[in-house]
Design a protein around this motif. Structure first.
Motif, PDB file in Angstrom:
ATOM      1  N   ALA A 120       0.845  -1.199   0.000  1.00  0.00           N
ATOM      2  CA  ALA A 120       0.000   0.000   0.000  1.00  0.00           C
ATOM      3  C   ALA A 120       0.874   1.239   0.000  1.00  0.00           C
ATOM      4  O   ALA A 120       2.043   1.204   0.408  1.00  0.00           O
ATOM      5  CB  ALA A 120      -0.932   0.005   1.208  1.00  0.00           C
ATOM      6  N   ALA A 123       0.225   5.934  -0.358  1.00  0.00           N
ATOM      7  CA  ALA A 123      -0.701   7.018  -0.008  1.00  0.00           C
ATOM      8  C   ALA A 123      -0.416   8.230  -0.878  1.00  0.00           C
ATOM      9  O   ALA A 123       0.635   8.330  -1.521  1.00  0.00           O
ATOM     10  CB  ALA A 123      -0.580   7.374   1.474  1.00  0.00           C
ATOM     11  N   TRP A 128      -1.914  -2.869   6.107  1.00  0.00           N
ATOM     12  CA  TRP A 128      -0.940  -2.336   5.146  1.00  0.00           C
ATOM     13  C   TRP A 128      -1.246  -0.887   4.798  1.00  0.00           C
ATOM     14  O   TRP A 128      -0.349  -0.031   4.766  1.00  0.00           O
ATOM     15  CB  TRP A 128      -0.929  -3.179   3.874  1.00  0.00           C
ATOM     16  CG  TRP A 128      -0.426  -4.569   4.044  1.00  0.00           C
ATOM     17  CD1 TRP A 128      -1.148  -5.728   3.913  1.00  0.00           C
ATOM     18  CD2 TRP A 128       0.920  -4.980   4.353  1.00  0.00           C
ATOM     19  NE1 TRP A 128      -0.346  -6.826   4.135  1.00  0.00           N
ATOM     20  CE2 TRP A 128       0.931  -6.405   4.403  1.00  0.00           C
ATOM     21  CE3 TRP A 128       2.105  -4.287   4.610  1.00  0.00           C
ATOM     22  CZ2 TRP A 128       2.090  -7.131   4.678  1.00  0.00           C
ATOM     23  CZ3 TRP A 128       3.258  -5.012   4.883  1.00  0.00           C
ATOM     24  CH2 TRP A 128       3.246  -6.405   4.915  1.00  0.00           C
ATOM     25  N   GLU A 129      -2.521  -0.592   4.534  1.00  0.00           N
ATOM     26  CA  GLU A 129      -2.867   0.771   4.109  1.00  0.00           C
ATOM     27  C   GLU A 129      -2.746   1.762   5.266  1.00  0.00           C
ATOM     28  O   GLU A 129      -2.343   2.914   5.068  1.00  0.00           O
ATOM     29  CB  GLU A 129      -4.270   0.813   3.489  1.00  0.00           C
ATOM     30  CG  GLU A 129      -5.431   0.434   4.386  1.00  0.00           C
ATOM     31  CD  GLU A 129      -5.684  -1.070   4.448  1.00  0.00           C
ATOM     32  OE1 GLU A 129      -6.722  -1.463   5.020  1.00  0.00           O
ATOM     33  OE2 GLU A 129      -4.855  -1.848   3.932  1.00  0.00           O
ATOM     34  N   SER A 131       0.149   5.077   5.491  1.00  0.00           N
ATOM     35  CA  SER A 131      -0.383   6.440   5.430  1.00  0.00           C
ATOM     36  C   SER A 131       0.338   7.481   6.279  1.00  0.00           C
ATOM     37  O   SER A 131       0.383   8.648   5.891  1.00  0.00           O
ATOM     38  CB  SER A 131      -1.876   6.441   5.779  1.00  0.00           C
ATOM     39  OG  SER A 131      -2.099   6.075   7.128  1.00  0.00           O
ATOM     40  N   LEU A 181      -5.837   7.951   8.309  1.00  0.00           N
ATOM     41  CA  LEU A 181      -6.378   7.452   7.039  1.00  0.00           C
ATOM     42  C   LEU A 181      -7.901   7.578   7.020  1.00  0.00           C
ATOM     43  O   LEU A 181      -8.585   7.115   7.931  1.00  0.00           O
ATOM     44  CB  LEU A 181      -5.977   5.996   6.845  1.00  0.00           C
ATOM     45  CG  LEU A 181      -6.354   5.351   5.516  1.00  0.00           C
ATOM     46  CD1 LEU A 181      -5.567   5.961   4.368  1.00  0.00           C
ATOM     47  CD2 LEU A 181      -6.116   3.834   5.581  1.00  0.00           C
ATOM     48  N   THR A 217      -9.417   4.773   1.128  1.00  0.00           N
ATOM     49  CA  THR A 217      -8.408   4.058   0.358  1.00  0.00           C
ATOM     50  C   THR A 217      -8.929   3.744  -1.033  1.00  0.00           C
ATOM     51  O   THR A 217     -10.070   3.311  -1.197  1.00  0.00           O
ATOM     52  CB  THR A 217      -8.009   2.752   1.063  1.00  0.00           C
ATOM     53  OG1 THR A 217      -7.529   3.052   2.370  1.00  0.00           O
ATOM     54  CG2 THR A 217      -6.916   2.025   0.291  1.00  0.00           C
ATOM     55  N   GLY A 245      -5.317   6.767   1.175  1.00  0.00           N
ATOM     56  CA  GLY A 245      -4.456   5.637   0.904  1.00  0.00           C
ATOM     57  C   GLY A 245      -4.686   5.044  -0.468  1.00  0.00           C
ATOM     58  O   GLY A 245      -5.717   5.281  -1.110  1.00  0.00           O
ATOM     59  N   LEU A 261      -4.093   1.154  -2.394  1.00  0.00           N
ATOM     60  CA  LEU A 261      -3.647  -0.233  -2.381  1.00  0.00           C
ATOM     61  C   LEU A 261      -2.819  -0.505  -3.622  1.00  0.00           C
ATOM     62  O   LEU A 261      -3.208  -0.128  -4.732  1.00  0.00           O
ATOM     63  CB  LEU A 261      -4.837  -1.189  -2.345  1.00  0.00           C
ATOM     64  CG  LEU A 261      -5.756  -1.113  -1.128  1.00  0.00           C
ATOM     65  CD1 LEU A 261      -6.880  -2.146  -1.264  1.00  0.00           C
ATOM     66  CD2 LEU A 261      -4.995  -1.324   0.167  1.00  0.00           C
ATOM     67  N   GLU A 272      -8.535  -4.147   1.507  1.00  0.00           N
ATOM     68  CA  GLU A 272      -8.202  -3.487   2.761  1.00  0.00           C
ATOM     69  C   GLU A 272      -8.279  -4.484   3.921  1.00  0.00           C
ATOM     70  O   GLU A 272      -8.900  -5.535   3.823  1.00  0.00           O
ATOM     71  CB  GLU A 272      -9.172  -2.333   3.027  1.00  0.00           C
ATOM     72  CG  GLU A 272      -9.075  -1.186   2.040  1.00  0.00           C
ATOM     73  CD  GLU A 272      -9.982  -0.033   2.413  1.00  0.00           C
ATOM     74  OE1 GLU A 272      -9.812   0.507   3.526  1.00  0.00           O
ATOM     75  OE2 GLU A 272     -10.868   0.324   1.603  1.00  0.00           O
TER      76      GLU A 272
END
Length: 446
Positions: free
Chosen positions: A75, A77, A197-198, A202, A389, A392, A415, A417, A423
């Motif tokens: 991920a 951002a 991950w996201e 961020s 965040l 996404t 964010g 991916l 997510e």
């Protein structure tokens, strides 16, 4: 890429497994093109559309050099520097790549007719170059965006002073909005394992920037009890500045643009809120050429009403031209205005009498050195500071994500991916996450 993603998602692949993976010759990345730098010629900034200039395409994997690493990006951002790159303002970033490319045969790799953008990532190391000893394939990491050469003496007290200091993914190529990113190994930091991950991707740029600008001795050197005026206090930068003020025993005076954003600040623990929409300041006349000191005075009066008669110790400045004159005015005698970014314009104007005669200081701040970035990431990993965040996107929709940020139609961080198929993946420390879930999700859906 599928064999890499399978190894990451399996949860049981080890260093040797990653080291034995075949790296692809090509990977998907978000780029701008050198032959399109004139595409928005004559178009007002606000009407320039990143969806037209940002491309998602296959690009060739570069050669990995000494001290570098390939990271499989789960991920990334969006930051303002990606917006600036996408609209080719204030200058085209290809000039940065050309100058970097002239340094050496190794840096020549960055001078390409396309620029892979992005200054945040979370992911897994899949290969390291000669001389890398701290990191190995399989390590779960985030990256900060400071790229330095450190061949000159200047940067060995504060690496931000290196003459060859650059922002990765903005002034260098092979950034984080891609399936694979190339970074210097000294950009890597451990991934906070209670975050997805996201979420982990961020904080990156804005968190480290806020830490140096407000907390570090190189910035505001904030102490307990300081009154800190934070413009855009629920935004990407300001959301972290508000947390650092509260976490460090200071008192944030949070400036926001609506009640929804005010409630975000209150949910973080801030009590002193100024809603710009209610105050309707006119710091500049309609022509945008002359400032109105009476409006500065009105801001100062509002601040003293909230603080019980005290003025501001530190201003966390990043809007720039629109607010800078007011920021200088409202700071207490001997106080500090820390400045970066200038999202409303780079040409600042202020009345120097209020600076010089009251012994105030303007401190410039730009990103953070490795130590400051490490400390900022450590606080995230300990759940002392939380992601901001709000939404996404998938890699294929990065143009819309950048447009949201360009038009300020977002909150906190947006964010993207990359390899992550959805997510919510990537959490290892569920107990720590459960303790802080409300704070982690504070910006979601706003």
């Amino acid at each position: 890429m599928q064999n890499i993603l399978d190894a990451i998602l399996s949860g049981n692949a080890e260093t040797g497994d990653y080291a034995n993976l075949d790296l692809p010759e090509h990977f998907r990345a978000v780029t701008v093109h050198k032959d399109e730098v004139e595409m928005f010629e004559g178009v007002p900034s606000k009407d320039k559309d990143p969806r037209k200039s940002l491309h998602v395409e296959d690009v060739a994997l570069p050669e990995l050099g000494p001290g570098e690493a390939f990271v499989a990006v789960m991920a990334s951002a969006i930051n303002y520097n990606t917006v600036w790159t996408s609209i080719f303002e204030p200058v085209s970033t290809f000039g940065f790549l050309e100058r970097y490319g002239r340094l050496s045969p190794l840096t020549k790799r960055h001078d390409l007719p396309y620029h892979i953008v992005g200054s945040d990532l979370s992911g897994v190391v899949v290969a390291t170059g000669p001389g890398v000893t701290k990191w190995k394939p399989g390590d779960r990491v985030v990256a900060h965006c400071l790229s330095v050469e450190l061949e000159a003496s200047d940067g060995h007290d504060d690496t931000m002073m290196d003459p060859e200091q650059r922002i990765w993914g903005f002034e260098t190529n092979f950034g984080g909005l891609a399936e694979i990113a190339m970074v210097k190994a000294n950009q890597l930091m451990p991934k906070p394992e209670h975050l997805t991950w996201e979420e982990a991707a961020s904080p990156g740029l804005v968190n480290c920037t806020a830490y140096r600008q407000l907390v570090s001795k190189n910035g505001g050197n904030m102490k307990q009890g300081d009154n800190v005026l934070i413009w855009g206090a629920s935004g990407g930068l300001g959301g972290f500045a508000t947390q650092y003020a509260l976490n460090g025993g200071a008192t944030p005076i949070c400036v926001v643009s609506n009640e929804e954003k005010a409630n975000i600040c209150r949910s973080m623990g801030a009590e002193l809120i100024i809603n710009r929409a209610e105050e309707d300041w006119k710091f500049w006349d309609e022509s945008g050429t002359k400032q109105n000191p009476k409006e500065w005075q009105r801001l100062g009066k509002k601040i003293r009403e909230l603080t019980g008669g005290e003025d501001i110790d530190i201003v966390f400045e990043h809007p720039g031209r629109e607010t800078f004159g007011a920021s200088v005015y409202v700071t207490r005698k001997g106080g500090t205005i820390t400045t970066c970014a200038s999202t409303t314009g780079f040409m600042h104007e202020y009345d120097n009498r209020y600076l010089w005669m009251n012994l105030k200081r303007i401190v410039s701040s730009h990103f953070a050195n490795y130590r400051e970035s490490w400390e900022a990431n450590r606080l995230v990993a300990k759940a002392k500071i939380h992601p901001t965040l709000s939404r996404t996107y998938g890699l294929e929709d990065v143009g819309q994500a950048a447009l949201d940020v360009h038009h300020n139609a977002h909150q906190g961080k947006v964010g993207v991916l990359a390899l992550a198929p959805e997510e919510g993946l990537g959490v290892l420390d569920h107990d720590l996450r459960d303790q802080h879930l409300d704070a982690i999700n504070r910006f979601r859906g706003v």
